[in-house]
Design a protein around this motif. Structure first.
Motif, PDB file in Angstrom:
ATOM      1  N   GLN A  45     -29.650 -17.000  13.963  1.00 51.50           N
ATOM      2  CA  GLN A  45     -28.586 -16.596  13.203  1.00 51.50           C
ATOM      3  C   GLN A  45     -28.762 -16.838  11.854  1.00 51.50           C
ATOM      4  N   VAL A  46     -28.835 -18.246  11.583  1.00 51.49           N
ATOM      5  CA  VAL A  46     -28.841 -18.624  10.254  1.00 51.49           C
ATOM      6  C   VAL A  46     -30.114 -18.163   9.389  1.00 51.49           C
ATOM      7  N   PRO A  47     -31.478 -18.528  10.045  1.00 54.69           N
ATOM      8  CA  PRO A  47     -32.530 -18.074   9.510  1.00 54.69           C
ATOM      9  C   PRO A  47     -32.538 -16.514   9.185  1.00 54.69           C
ATOM     10  N   GLY A  48     -32.024 -15.860  10.093  1.00 52.31           N
ATOM     11  CA  GLY A  48     -31.782 -14.365   9.732  1.00 52.31           C
ATOM     12  C   GLY A  48     -31.008 -14.059   9.019  1.00 52.31           C
ATOM     13  N   ASN A  49     -29.978 -14.499   8.730  1.00 55.41           N
ATOM     14  CA  ASN A  49     -29.135 -14.096   7.416  1.00 55.41           C
ATOM     15  C   ASN A  49     -29.725 -14.668   6.260  1.00 55.41           C
ATOM     16  N   MET A  50     -30.586 -15.886   6.279  1.00 59.73           N
ATOM     17  CA  MET A  50     -31.014 -16.255   4.967  1.00 59.73           C
ATOM     18  C   MET A  50     -32.218 -15.341   4.647  1.00 59.73           C
ATOM     19  N   PHE A  51     -32.741 -14.774   5.459  1.00 60.47           N
ATOM     20  CA  PHE A  51     -33.903 -13.786   5.397  1.00 60.47           C
ATOM     21  C   PHE A  51     -33.188 -12.560   4.715  1.00 60.47           C
ATOM     22  N   LEU A  52     -32.226 -12.128   5.173  1.00 61.97           N
ATOM     23  CA  LEU A  52     -31.710 -11.023   4.944  1.00 61.97           C
ATOM     24  C   LEU A  52     -31.177 -11.138   3.331  1.00 61.97           C
ATOM     25  N   HIS A  53     -30.697 -12.109   3.040  1.00 65.45           N
ATOM     26  CA  HIS A  53     -30.060 -12.398   1.738  1.00 65.45           C
ATOM     27  C   HIS A  53     -31.376 -12.339   0.530  1.00 65.45           C
ATOM     28  N   TRP A  54     -32.486 -12.770   1.080  1.00 73.10           N
ATOM     29  CA  TRP A  54     -33.552 -12.903   0.367  1.00 73.10           C
ATOM     30  C   TRP A  54     -34.453 -11.643   0.166  1.00 73.10           C
ATOM     31  N   LEU A  55     -34.623 -10.869   1.272  1.00 73.30           N
ATOM     32  CA  LEU A  55     -35.215  -9.731   1.676  1.00 73.30           C
ATOM     33  C   LEU A  55     -34.235  -8.559   0.616  1.00 73.30           C
ATOM     34  N   GLU A  56     -32.764  -8.659   1.000  1.00 75.49           N
ATOM     35  CA  GLU A  56     -31.804  -7.754   0.334  1.00 75.49           C
ATOM     36  C   GLU A  56     -32.185  -6.203   0.912  1.00 75.49           C
ATOM     37  N   ARG A  57     -32.714  -6.052   1.988  1.00 71.62           N
ATOM     38  CA  ARG A  57     -32.877  -4.764   2.587  1.00 71.62           C
ATOM     39  C   ARG A  57     -32.200  -4.705   3.915  1.00 71.62           C
ATOM     40  N   ASN A  83     -28.143  -0.579   1.243  1.00 77.23           N
ATOM     41  CA  ASN A  83     -28.506  -1.919   1.267  1.00 77.23           C
ATOM     42  C   ASN A  83     -27.457  -2.577   0.276  1.00 77.23           C
ATOM     43  N   PHE A  84     -27.651  -3.038  -0.880  1.00 75.43           N
ATOM     44  CA  PHE A  84     -26.574  -3.490  -1.605  1.00 75.43           C
ATOM     45  C   PHE A  84     -26.503  -2.656  -2.717  1.00 75.43           C
ATOM     46  N   PRO A  85     -25.035  -2.740  -3.506  1.00 74.38           N
ATOM     47  CA  PRO A  85     -25.068  -1.945  -4.740  1.00 74.38           C
ATOM     48  C   PRO A  85     -26.097  -1.866  -5.832  1.00 74.38           C
ATOM     49  N   HIS A  86     -26.881  -2.983  -6.105  1.00 71.54           N
ATOM     50  CA  HIS A  86     -27.726  -3.106  -7.085  1.00 71.54           C
ATOM     51  C   HIS A  86     -29.011  -2.265  -6.457  1.00 71.54           C
ATOM     52  N   ASN A  87     -29.290  -2.254  -5.568  1.00 72.14           N
ATOM     53  CA  ASN A  87     -30.695  -1.632  -4.894  1.00 72.14           C
ATOM     54  C   ASN A  87     -30.458  -0.307  -3.912  1.00 72.14           C
ATOM     55  N   THR A  88     -29.300   0.292  -3.825  1.00 73.39           N
ATOM     56  CA  THR A  88     -28.921   1.281  -2.850  1.00 73.39           C
ATOM     57  C   THR A  88     -29.579   2.564  -3.951  1.00 73.39           C
ATOM     58  N   ARG A  89     -30.368   3.388  -3.387  1.00 73.98           N
ATOM     59  CA  ARG A  89     -30.958   4.372  -4.225  1.00 73.98           C
ATOM     60  C   ARG A  89     -30.030   5.524  -4.427  1.00 73.98           C
ATOM     61  N   TRP A  90     -29.063   5.846  -3.475  1.00 73.32           N
ATOM     62  CA  TRP A  90     -28.255   6.981  -3.298  1.00 73.32           C
ATOM     63  C   TRP A  90     -26.853   7.062  -4.326  1.00 73.32           C
ATOM     64  N   LEU A  91     -26.838   5.811  -5.004  1.00 71.33           N
ATOM     65  CA  LEU A  91     -25.849   5.675  -6.055  1.00 71.33           C
ATOM     66  C   LEU A  91     -26.037   6.329  -7.099  1.00 71.33           C
ATOM     67  N   THR A  92     -25.126   6.861  -7.895  1.00 70.26           N
ATOM     68  CA  THR A  92     -25.387   7.314  -9.247  1.00 70.26           C
ATOM     69  C   THR A  92     -25.066   5.921 -10.093  1.00 70.26           C
ATOM     70  N   PRO A  93     -25.609   5.715 -11.651  1.00 70.70           N
ATOM     71  CA  PRO A  93     -25.485   4.761 -12.254  1.00 70.70           C
ATOM     72  C   PRO A  93     -23.857   4.564 -12.521  1.00 70.70           C
ATOM     73  N   GLU A  94     -22.965   5.681 -12.622  1.00 65.01           N
ATOM     74  CA  GLU A  94     -21.571   4.966 -12.528  1.00 65.01           C
ATOM     75  C   GLU A  94     -21.049   4.319 -11.431  1.00 65.01           C
ATOM     76  N   GLU A  95     -21.569   4.874 -10.295  1.00 62.63           N
ATOM     77  CA  GLU A  95     -21.099   4.121  -9.033  1.00 62.63           C
ATOM     78  C   GLU A  95     -21.687   2.880  -8.903  1.00 62.63           C
ATOM     79  N   ARG A  96     -22.886   2.627  -9.134  1.00 62.74           N
ATOM     80  CA  ARG A  96     -23.415   1.216  -9.103  1.00 62.74           C
ATOM     81  C   ARG A  96     -22.673   0.346  -9.873  1.00 62.74           C
TER      82      ARG A  96
END
Length: 481
Positions: free
Chosen positions: A96-108, A227-240
């Motif tokens: 669990q801990v390595p998995g979430n650390m990897f997710l934080h690093w990967l951001e995907r 993904n997260f707000p900064h790297n989710t492609r389907w957000l418009t610039p205003e939404e991001r």
């Protein structure tokens, strides 16, 4: 490619450098834009309901299979069935801990979470029909499933404000409730109609079909999850821009601070925060109190009905729990309070255990199953509380969520052994263990409630003081209690 200790942006908050510049967001249109953003996000996030449903169905299929020859075919004796249940959580502890650390690093998360699902679906399909084979499969099932719960909690905490979290947690994790309610109905159909098909036992078809459906759903989820707000492609610039700024305004920390925190720093901060360990131990006892869930069909069978009827009777208590969960989490968000609603849920669960100790009356015991099932409502409020408490540092929050759930899983390893067959059909001693465990967890969470309440009083007295260690973060931040 980045390395693990590179400076990371940490989910939604740290990606301020990725914000578009010069994006207009007039004050008069912000509320409308925010409502549209939340609706859009809710629609996408709703796929988690289906994912969690399959997660719990794949995890709990042995509980349903037990009613249709699982133990007999595998020649299980003594506490071997309890070992089959608990071995899953050994894998949880490791990953669990390595998995979430990897997710934080990967951001995907849109790639990572469904990929884990594809693997555990394959494990379910390929489970060898022997005691050793099932143990091995359940261990690796836990290993692969481990990143799912903390990963999804981390994902939603990177999008929603504090007064939105508990209700969204209930909405997204109502998959657990749906799996409990309708998983038994689905299982009853397979177990009743597939016995002997192609020379396979009905419980084997349960593993084949549920694992295959999981794989198909996971493939679809890759194209739906954000993904997260900064790297989710389907957000418009205003939404991001709005998605990030509204979290900053809600007390998620200063951009220049959270943006500097690395994954390793998040691990370090979480490990040395005593609140993380306090929550962890309290969750461990809460999970012991929830151990009846692995035996729910068995407890329902004590009413004296056949397998199909028993599985059908399992559904209404979880449907009731779904209604209670939505009501309790909605009210918890509205009032911005956590502990007292959790404690109320635990009180009803304790009443259920007491009823089951003192009577074998069918009606009374069936009512007690309803009151036991609603414990999941308080559990969902708890996870909203955890996300609120560690809201300000994304890297630390990722590790804290995973570490709390990891240590808590010790309760799921120990809990199954509190329900030996020799204590049935009354299971009085098992219910007594549950009462003791729920008493300890409620008391420990009560202590945290008082401590955070004390911190809020300190914050009020030191509103303009920013250098005190416990009060770091934006002025005006309050812990939800």
């Amino acid at each position: 490619m980045p390395v693990l200790n590179d400076t990371q942006t940490g989910g939604a908050i740290g990606a301020v450098d990725d914000l578009p510049t010069g994006v207009p967001c007039p004050s008069h249109s912000r509320n409308n834009l925010e409502r549209k953003l939340v609706r859009k996000l809710d629609l996408r996030m709703s796929v988690i309901l289906v994912l969690y449903t399959m997660n719990m169905i794949d995890r709990s299929n042995v509980s349903n299979a037990r009613l249709q020859g699982f133990e007999k075919d595998l020649h299980l004796r003594g506490q071997q069935y309890a070992t089959v249940l608990s071995i899953l959580y050994v894998g949880f502890l490791i990953m669990q801990v390595p998995g979430n650390m990897f997710l934080h690093w990967l951001e995907r998360p849109a790639v990572f979470i469904p990929s884990c699902m594809i693997v555990w679906g394959a494990i379910s399909v390929l489970t060898d029909p022997s005691y050793t084979g099932v143990l091995v499969a359940r261990f690796f099932l836990g290993f692969v499933e481990a990143p799912f719960l903390p990963g999804v909690l981390f994902l939603i905490s990177g999008w929603y404000k504090r007064d939105e979290l508990a209700m969204r947690t209930a909405l997204l994790f109502s998959g657990f409730l749906f799996s409990s309610a309708f998983g038994s109905l689905f299982a009853s159909g397979i177990l009743h109609g597939m016995q002997g098909k192609l020379g396979q036992a009905a419980w084997r078809w349960l593993f084949y079909i549920e694992g295959g459906v999981t794989i198909l759903i996971a493939i679809c989820a890759i194209f739906i999850l954000p993904n997260f707000p900064h790297n989710t492609r389907w957000l418009t610039p205003e939404e991001r821009s709005l998605a990030i700024s509204r979290l900053l305004e809600d007390g998620y920390g200063k951009a220049d601070e959270s943006g500097k925190q690395t994954t390793i720093q998040g691990l370090w901060d979480a490990v040395f925060d005593w609140k993380v360990w306090w929550f962890s131990v309290a969750f461990m006892f809460q999970y012991i109190a929830h151990s009846f869930m692995g035996y729910f069909p068995t407890l329902c069978s004590t009413l004296g009905y056949d397998t199909t009827t028993t599985l059908l009777l399992c559904a209404p208590p979880w449907a009731f729990a779904t209604i209670v969960a939505f009501a309790l989490t909605w009210y918890s968000d509205k009032k911005q309070r956590r502990y007292k609603y959790f404690a109320a849920s635990n009180a009803l669960g304790t009443l259920a255990f007491i009823i089951s100790i003192f009577t074998m009356n069918k009606a009374a015991r069936y009512i007690s199953l309803f009151l036991m099932a609603q414990l999941i409502a308080g559990y969902l409020v708890l996870w909203g509380w955890v996300n609120n408490t560690f809201a300000r540092e994304p890297a630390k929050r990722a590790v804290a969520i995973a570490l709390i759930n990891t240590i808590g899983q010790i309760g799921n390893i120990v809990g199954p052994y509190a329900w030996p067959s020799k204590w049935g059909p009354t299971y009085r001693y098992s219910y007594a263990v549950s009462i003791a465990a729920i008493g300890v967890s409620t008391t420990m969470f009560g202590g945290m409630h008082l401590y955070l309440k004390h911190l809020n009083e300190q914050i009020e007295r030191n509103e303009n003081v920013k250098s005190i260690e416990e009060l770091r973060g934006p002025v005006g931040f309050r812990y939800l209690v």
